[in-house]
Design a protein around this motif. Structure first.
Motif, PDB file in Angstrom:
ATOM      1  N   CYS A 283       0.843  -1.206   0.000  1.00  0.00           N
ATOM      2  CA  CYS A 283       0.000   0.000   0.000  1.00  0.00           C
ATOM      3  C   CYS A 283       0.877   1.256   0.000  1.00  0.00           C
ATOM      4  O   CYS A 283       0.611   2.209  -0.744  1.00  0.00           O
ATOM      5  N   LEU A 284       1.902   1.262   0.835  1.00  0.00           N
ATOM      6  CA  LEU A 284       2.793   2.434   0.901  1.00  0.00           C
ATOM      7  C   LEU A 284       3.425   2.706  -0.457  1.00  0.00           C
ATOM      8  O   LEU A 284       3.516   3.863  -0.902  1.00  0.00           O
ATOM      9  N   ARG A 285       3.833   1.645  -1.141  1.00  0.00           N
ATOM     10  CA  ARG A 285       4.483   1.823  -2.444  1.00  0.00           C
ATOM     11  C   ARG A 285       3.492   2.329  -3.493  1.00  0.00           C
ATOM     12  O   ARG A 285       3.838   3.152  -4.341  1.00  0.00           O
ATOM     13  N   VAL A 286       2.253   1.835  -3.429  1.00  0.00           N
ATOM     14  CA  VAL A 286       1.220   2.313  -4.365  1.00  0.00           C
ATOM     15  C   VAL A 286       0.966   3.801  -4.145  1.00  0.00           C
ATOM     16  O   VAL A 286       0.954   4.603  -5.094  1.00  0.00           O
ATOM     17  N   TRP A 287       0.774   4.207  -2.884  1.00  0.00           N
ATOM     18  CA  TRP A 287       0.484   5.628  -2.592  1.00  0.00           C
ATOM     19  C   TRP A 287       1.663   6.506  -2.991  1.00  0.00           C
ATOM     20  O   TRP A 287       1.469   7.604  -3.531  1.00  0.00           O
ATOM     21  N   ALA A 288       2.879   6.014  -2.722  1.00  0.00           N
ATOM     22  CA  ALA A 288       4.063   6.815  -3.045  1.00  0.00           C
ATOM     23  C   ALA A 288       4.219   6.964  -4.558  1.00  0.00           C
ATOM     24  O   ALA A 288       4.525   8.048  -5.071  1.00  0.00           O
ATOM     25  N   ALA A 289       3.991   5.870  -5.291  1.00  0.00           N
ATOM     26  CA  ALA A 289       4.085   5.931  -6.755  1.00  0.00           C
ATOM     27  C   ALA A 289       3.021   6.873  -7.312  1.00  0.00           C
ATOM     28  O   ALA A 289       3.271   7.667  -8.234  1.00  0.00           O
ATOM     29  N   ASN A 290       1.836   6.808  -6.740  1.00  0.00           N
ATOM     30  CA  ASN A 290       0.742   7.688  -7.150  1.00  0.00           C
ATOM     31  C   ASN A 290       1.109   9.153  -6.877  1.00  0.00           C
ATOM     32  O   ASN A 290       0.865  10.049  -7.706  1.00  0.00           O
TER      33      ASN A 290
END
Ligand code: ZN
Length: 320
Positions: free
Chosen positions: A236-243
């Motif tokens: 989840c952290l990686r998805v939000w950061a990429a977004n």
């Protein structure tokens, strides 16, 4: 200047009376499982009237009603164009007529994430900043942008507010919006439980005993060392950061604000996204600041006064 404010979220409707950048009174209506907005309007009317009494004021003393709605709206004409699995009847309702008849007040509608950003710029983490992107991490992922001090809306009302539907994984999970692999389809309140349940080892995880499964539970069990919870949280952290990186590349902000239910405990999200942005954005001038929202779930309500007083197409709302 006083105003009435509504924040129509996925699970509840926030109602408030505001005076400039202060909340005078507020309450929350449970909207979990409610699909029809028409059925909720009488409840909303009663709640607003009760709040006016509590705030020792009257509708006559307010400039209007501001609604934050989780969909695509036309803020200039006060209409709702498109919904996504919530309040599906809203585009057919004449909300301006409701506000006039129930409260004798003019109405403005805005996308809920935009109204939250307007609130944060007016009264919270974005005070004094002219170029801001905000991500609201909740049931869905709402986004909004303010550039050169103006709210970004676009010709069809889509600009800025569909950032949660930017692709983070092109062979990813299907989203309600029609795209696949959107940030929202990969790491939001509605999609995270599906991701977790499909994770290898889930039946043995402490998460398997939880219903409903939300971010609070995920983060708690990750802190306790549950392996699946740690892995899903990391994803989840990686998805939000990429977004967030995509939003920075798209909008060139000085400040990224992270809000929504997930940010009730800002860490580890804030540090992770800040470091990811610092490492992964292309910038000629430096890196945007990354801050947690200051107003919590009151942000959209405090966007009421800036929304109601904004000049749109050369005209501000007809004040009474
Ligand atoms: Zn989507």
């Amino acid at each position: 200047m006083r105003a009435l404010a509504l924040d129509m979220g996925g699970t509840h409707i926030g109602c408030g009376v505001v005076n400039e950048d202060r909340l005078l009174a507020n309450t929350s209506i449970d909207a979990e499982g409610a699909s029809s907005l028409a059925d909720l309007l009488p409840v909303v009317t009663d709640a607003l009237r009760a709040l006016l009494l509590e705030a020792n004021t009257t509708a006559k003393e307010c400039v209007g009603v501001a609604i934050g709605f989780p969909g695509i709206v036309d803020a200039c004409h006060g209409t709702i164009h498109s919904t996504l699995k919530k309040y599906e009847d809203a585009p057919k309702l004449d909300l301006a007529a409701w506000a006039r008849e129930a409260l004798d007040l003019p109405l403005r509608i805005e996308n809920d994430a935009r109204m939250a950003l307007m609130g944060e710029q007016y009264a919270g983490a974005g005070r004094g900043v002219e170029n801001i992107v905000m991500m609201t991490l909740g049931t869905g992922i709402g986004t909004a942008a303010i550039l050169n001090g103006r709210v970004v809306r676009g010709v069809h009302g889509h600009a800025g507010c569909l950032g949660g539907h930017l692709t983070v994984k092109f062979e990813g999970r299907p989203c309600h919006c029609g795209n696949v692999g959107c940030a929202e389809a990969e790491a939001s309140g509605w999609s995270m439980p599906q991701v977790a349940r499909a994770w290898p080892g889930f039946p043995e995880s402490a998460l398997a005993k939880l219903e409903p499964l939300g971010f609070r539970e995920l983060f708690t069990h990750a802190e306790r060392g549950d392996t699946v919870a740690c892995d899903v949280r990391e994803r989840c952290l990686r998805v939000w950061a990429a977004n967030a990186v995509s939003l920075v590349h798209a909008y060139d902000p000085d400040l990224v604000i992270l809000g929504g239910g997930v940010m009730q405990s800002p860490e580890p999200v804030l540090t992770f996204v800040r470091e990811y942005i610092n490492t992964h954005t292309w910038s000629s001038w430096g890196k945007p600041q990354v801050q947690a929202a200051a107003l919590g779930n009151m942000a959209a309500l405090l966007g009421a006064v800036p929304l109601l007083t904004e000049e749109m197409h050369g005209a501000s709302i007809k004040l009474q």
